[in-house]
Design an enzyme around this catalytic site. Structure first.
Site, PDB file in Angstrom:
ATOM      1  N   CYS A   1      49.232 104.206  43.074  1.00 30.91           N
ATOM      2  CA  CYS A   1      50.455 104.460  42.950  1.00 30.91           C
ATOM      3  C   CYS A   1      51.700 102.909  42.478  1.00 30.91           C
ATOM      4  O   CYS A   1      51.173 102.820  41.255  1.00 30.91           O
ATOM      5  CB  CYS A   1      52.021 104.333  43.983  1.00 30.91           C
ATOM      6  SG  CYS A   1      53.910 105.078  44.172  1.00 30.91           S
TER       7      CYS A   1
ATOM      8  N   HIS B   1      49.602 109.965  44.952  1.00 29.34           N
ATOM      9  CA  HIS B   1      48.707 109.746  46.588  1.00 29.34           C
ATOM     10  C   HIS B   1      48.531 110.787  47.258  1.00 29.34           C
ATOM     11  O   HIS B   1      48.720 111.268  47.702  1.00 29.34           O
ATOM     12  CB  HIS B   1      50.116 109.364  47.346  1.00 29.34           C
ATOM     13  CG  HIS B   1      51.271 108.684  46.922  1.00 29.34           C
ATOM     14  ND1 HIS B   1      50.552 107.233  47.341  1.00 29.34           N
ATOM     15  CD2 HIS B   1      52.125 107.701  46.724  1.00 29.34           C
ATOM     16  CE1 HIS B   1      51.528 105.792  47.203  1.00 29.34           C
ATOM     17  NE2 HIS B   1      52.567 106.858  47.281  1.00 29.34           N
TER      18      HIS B   1
ATOM     19  N   GLU C   1      45.972 110.328  49.268  1.00 25.99           N
ATOM     20  CA  GLU C   1      46.318 109.940  50.365  1.00 25.99           C
ATOM     21  C   GLU C   1      46.767 110.383  51.768  1.00 25.99           C
ATOM     22  O   GLU C   1      46.655 110.280  52.976  1.00 25.99           O
ATOM     23  CB  GLU C   1      46.077 107.745  50.597  1.00 25.99           C
ATOM     24  CG  GLU C   1      46.592 107.110  51.048  1.00 25.99           C
ATOM     25  CD  GLU C   1      47.719 107.096  49.609  1.00 25.99           C
ATOM     26  OE1 GLU C   1      48.408 105.815  49.659  1.00 25.99           O
ATOM     27  OE2 GLU C   1      46.799 107.787  49.324  1.00 25.99           O
TER      28      GLU C   1
END
Length: 247
Positions: free
Chosen positions: A99, A191, A193
């Protein structure tokens, strides 16, 4: 030979709230399958950053933030962070930008990073599409050609120099994922994650940034889908970091 258990990652943090730093580390721990002690946060709001900071680590992860804009803000850490990224690229040090980290890599390496109009920003779950190069990339080889991912950003990488290859795009953002050609340097606007509940937590914490209009936060949360793109982070560790420390 070093193993996964020997890896330590320097996690560059630019968040104002300590609990959000902890939340990011928890998400990275789960998605990378590393232990908590293998992810070492470095708060550059409080500590100077300069080339050499990576010594003793096997990878650098530059995390996200809802507190600063790559395009519009120039905090004290900004120029040293750009210089650090250029240095990491020069020495081919395994680096993962997520990001804000993705946008920082773009800015540092001569890309075009812009703030998109509010109505065009991606806050929620959006469809990613892999390029031909993305479908062959070691980090994305386990991903389908199109998949949903979690996002929350107003700045976006719109173009990069020829030294970078584009790996994924979305309808609103042409450079969702990229790699510095021939080097273990990656940027992801989305993202990998984060799963659904993680983004709900982030959107709630940064509602003043992404959902200040009445009812907007509830609208965003209602549209967040379940996702699992964590193999991307695992692959970064297994296919980029491990080979680099044993070469």
């Amino acid at each position: 030979m070093l193993t996964r258990d020997d890896i330590k990652c320097l996690v560059i943090e630019t968040r104002l709230d300590n609990w959000l730093i902890k939340h990011e580390l928890d998400c990275l721990e789960r998605s990378s399958r590393l232990r908590p002690d293998q992810l070492v946060p470095y708060d550059i709001l409080k500590n100077p950053l300069e080339p050499g900071q990576e010594k003793g680590y096997q990878a650098v992860i530059i995390g996200g933030t809802g507190d600063f804009s790559v395009v519009n803000d120039r905090p004290n850490f900004y120029e040293p962070l750009l210089a650090f990224v250029r240095y990491l690229c020069e020495i081919s040090f395994p680096t993962l930008g997520l990001c804000y980290g993705h946008q920082i890599i773009g800015q540092a390496m001569g890309g075009k990073v812009v703030t998109v109009p509010h109505e065009d920003s991606e806050t929620g779950t959006y469809l990613m599409t892999l390029t031909d190069e993305g479908q062959k990339d070691p980090l994305l080889v386990d991903s389908p050609q199109s998949f949903y991912a979690q996002q929350g950003h107003h700045d976006a990488v719109m173009d990069m120099p020829a030294s970078f290859v584009r790996l994924a795009y979305s309808e609103r953002c042409p450079w969702q994922a990229m790699r510095l050609i021939g080097k273990p340097i990656y940027g992801f606007q989305f993202h990998p994650e984060l799963i659904r509940q993680d983004l709900v937590t982030r959107m709630t914490a940064y509602s003043h940034v992404y959902a200040s209009e009445p009812g907007r936060l509830e609208q965003i949360i209602a549209g967040i889908k379940e996702t699992d793109n964590q193999s991307i982070v695992v692959n970064f560790i297994d296919k980029m970091v491990l080979p680099s420390i044993n070469s």
